[in-house]
Every structure is written in structure tokens, then in C-alpha cells.
Design an enzyme around this catalytic site. Structure first.
Site: not given
Ligand code: ACO
Length: 337
Positions: A118, A261, A291
Site C-alpha cells: 500500500c 492511503h 482499500n
Molecule cells: N463483521 C462483524 N464482526 C466482525 C467482522 C466483520 N466483518 N470482522 C471482525 N469482526 C468481529 C471480530 O470477530 C471481533 O469479535 P470478538 O470481539 O467477539 O472477538 C470484533 O468484531 C472486533 O474485531 P477486531 O478485529 O478487534 O475489530 P477492529 O475494531 O480492530 O477492526 C479492522 C478491524 C477494521 C480490520 C481494523 O483493525 C483495521 O482497520 N486495521 C487496519 C487495517 C489496515 O489499515 N490495513 C492497511 C494496510 S493494507 C495493505 O498493505 C495491503
């Protein structure tokens, strides 16, 4: 002082973007995995993404975006010296930049791929600037394109809701060093954190001769430790922008636009807050595309540009971050009126 070191400066003279035809909304995803529009919208800001159909290629959309950028810049493909394609998902692992070069008819140019996930577009921008600043090249096409839909595990709700396909391109030309649009930059990487975001090869051992074995297999779907990547982005992006601003001899108060990004709206808002920038300065089209990896910055730049959002003289802080882990920032003074 700084500009006195270079024989030329860079200016961005055109931009273009393209997306494949398929659309996948949050509602659509609820039919595939246990999720909801409400969860995806509040956690990420994404509403829909574009996905390539089996017949659509990275070269197709990369070429389309490039043609729009060349048209805006009023540059003929045969005038190009260099074509850089930032991608992690080439149609051919040996490289797809050459296919874009051929499709455009950029006969005089040399073309190569650049992989930095990215951060690819940002790394490509700084790379292109070096060729221009040394006086070697005058006209460069920089394309950021990815078809991550090919490598998403569509049964993994923690990643499949995030990614989309797209392409963006800019034409970068030589100008007077005093008018150099790249005011400062900083690039970083840390392989110790590579396990947090992977699209890695996994092979089985195959015996060729009693004493010779090789590994043969395929690339495994994207695997991400979302929370760790989130924490990394919120900490490192404001830091790297501050360093690039320092090189540019500017402060965050002088930034007009934050072009990050497009990974997560919460990351973009948190970065703006840490830099004391108003939310209105954040350029965002994440809701429509998700993304799109190396494509996300040029796609957002092109849309902002065509919506007449950017004015000549304004300062744009651009930052890419992602797998590697890689991250970086460039401070650009906008010049197209
Ligand atoms: N729908 C519903 N629930 C979900 C989903 C979904 N799609 N995905 C995860 N959950 C659940 C999980 O199972 C978890 O449940 P639990 O509490 O019972 O265990 C809960 O939601 C919270 O999950 P988290 O992973 O802790 O959620 P978070 O608030 O961290 O959000 C996210 C996840 C959106 C992926 C976030 O962590 C994020 O944006 N991370 C950064 C990603 C990024 O920026 N990538 C950039 C680089 S990409 C590249 O280089 C190719």
C-alpha cells in the site's frame, strides 16, 4: 538551498484513474460472511468496493488510468522516458509494467514494477523524483494499481470487507528546480513486523533428484492482524508526516490537504487529529472503493483533482503505509490550476 542541489524539480501534470466493472456492497457481503453494513461502516467507513471480473486484468485498468493521465498532461506516450507500475498483484509475476508500456505505445520508455504494497505509489513518487532530479529523465508515468480481490479469502470476514480493486496514474515532468513540487519526503520499512500482513508463498517439497529438492506451490490469501496494523498506522503515519514536513521546512499548520492511503476512515481521522488538522482537510473516497492498496492514493488524488478540490499553491501531505511493513510521506505543493 535544498533546490540548489538538483538539476531539475518535479511537477505533476496529469492524473487518471480506472476501476473494474463489478460492484460489491456491504449488503452483498452479508450474503457471504457473518457481518453487517452497520459493523463495516462504523469500523471502517467503507460502503462498497469494485472487483474485477475474470476477464478484466490489472494491465487493462492500469492502461485506462494511464491514458486519462496522459491526456490531461497533454503528453504523448512516445514522449515518456519511464513507466513505473507500483503493484503487489501483477498479471505476471515477472512484471506488468512492460505490458502497460506496450498497450500505451510508450516505445521510447523503460518500464518496471515496484512492490511496496500500500506504500507502492508513495515509494514510486519518490523514485520517479530521483530520476528527474538527476536530469536523467524528463517525463515519467507512475501507475498504482492492484487487484487484491484475486488474493482475498472471501470466507474471512476480518479481511474480505476491506479490500477492492482499482488503478490510478500520474504524469510527472521535469520543471525548474525552484518550482519543485516535492518539498520533502521520508521513507521507512520494518521487516520485523512483516508477519502482521502477508500474501506469502507456500510450497510443498518436490524431489527432482535424490540430492535436489525444490519448493512448489502457490501464494496464500491475504492474512492480516488487523489490530496490530491499525496501531502501527495510527502511531507511525503522523510521525513520518512530521518528519517529511521537517525536511520541507514546514509545520502541520501549513498543510491544506491530508491524502492518506485509504485503508480505514478511523485511521485517517486519528492521523488528522494527531496532527491537529481539521477533518475537512482529509481527502477520502474510501466509502466507494475500500482499500485498493497501491491504487488508493492516485485514485483519491484524481477524484479530488477532477472535482476541482485542489488549488495551485496548496500543500498536500501524502502518506502511504502497509505490508512490509512499509510507510512513508511526501509533502507536495500542488501546481495544476
Ligand atoms: N463483521 C462483524 N464482526 C466482525 C467482522 C466483520 N466483518 N470482522 C471482525 N469482526 C468481529 C471480530 O470477530 C471481533 O469479535 P470478538 O470481539 O467477539 O472477538 C470484533 O468484531 C472486533 O474485531 P477486531 O478485529 O478487534 O475489530 P477492529 O475494531 O480492530 O477492526 C479492522 C478491524 C477494521 C480490520 C481494523 O483493525 C483495521 O482497520 N486495521 C487496519 C487495517 C489496515 O489499515 N490495513 C492497511 C494496510 S493494507 C495493505 O498493505 C495491503
Amino acid at each position: 538551498m535544498r533546490n540548489g542541489l538538483y538539476s531539475a524539480g518535479i511537477t505533476i501534470t496529469g492524473s487518471g484513474s480506472a476501476t473494474p466493472s463489478g460492484r460489491l456492497s456491504n449488503e452483498d457481503l452479508t450474503q457471504m460472511v457473518e457481518t453487517s453494513d452497520e459493523w463495516i461502516t462504523t469500523r471502517t467507513g467503507i460502503k462498497q468496493r469494485c472487483v474485477a471480473a475474470p476477464g478484466e486484468s490489472l494491465v487493462d485498468i492500469g492502461t485506462q488510468a494511464s491514458q486519462s493521465a496522459l491526456e490531461m498532461a497533454n503528453v504523448h506516450p512516445e514522449q515518456l522516458d519511464l513507466v513505473i507500475l507500483a503493484t503487489s498483484t501483477p498479471d505476471d509475476l515477472f512484471g506488468s509494467a512492460v505490458s502497460i508500456q506496450t498497450a500505451l505505445g510508450a516505445k521510447k520508455a523503460v518500464a518496471f514494477d515496484l512492490t511496496a504494497a500500500c506504500s507502492g505509489f508513495l515509494f514510486g513518487l519518490v523514485n520517479a523524483a530521483q530520476f528527474i532530479r538527476t536530469g536523467m529523465y524528463q517525463k515519467i508515468l507512475l501507475v498504482g494499481a492492484d487487484l487484491l480481490s484475486r488474493w482475498v479469502d472471501w470466507s474471512d470476514r476480518s479481511t474480505c470487507i476491506l479490500f477492492g480493486d482499482g488503478a490510478g496514474a500520474v504524469v510527472i515532468e521535469a520543471t525548474d528546480p525552484q518550482r519543485d513540487a516535492l518539498l520533502g519526503f521520508e521513507l521507512c520499512s520494518d521487516g520485523q513486523l512483516s508477519h502482521t500482513l502477508t500474501l506469502s508463498h507456500q510450497g510443498d517439497s518436490r524431489t527432482l533428484l535424490d540430492s535436489v529438492q525444490v519448493s512448489q506451490g502457490n501464494y496464500q490469501p491475504i492474512h492480516m492482524k488487523g489490530k496490530e496494523v491499525y496501531r502501527f498506522a495510527v502511531e507511525k503515519v503522523p510521525e513520518v508526516i512530521s518528519k517529511a514536513l521537517f525536511h520541507a521546512e514546514l509545520t502541520s499548520q501549513q498543510v491544506d490537504w491530508l491524502l492518506l492511503h485509504q485503508a480505514n476512515q478511523r485511521i485517517m481521522d486519528a492521523v488528522a487529529q494527531r496532527l491537529n488538522l481539521p477533518q475537512e482537510s482529509v481527502i477520502s473516497n474510501l466509502a466507494s472503493y475500500g482499500n485498493t492498496s497501491a491504487a488508493s492514493i492516485p485514485l483519491a488524488l484524481d477524484e479530488a483533482m477532477r472535482a476541482s478540490q485542489l488549488n495551485a499553491g496548496e500543500i498536500i501531505a501524502i502518506s502511504g503505509f502497509g505490508a512490509g511493513l512499509t510507510w512513508g510521506a511526501a509533502i507536495v505543493q500542488w501546481q495544476i490550476v
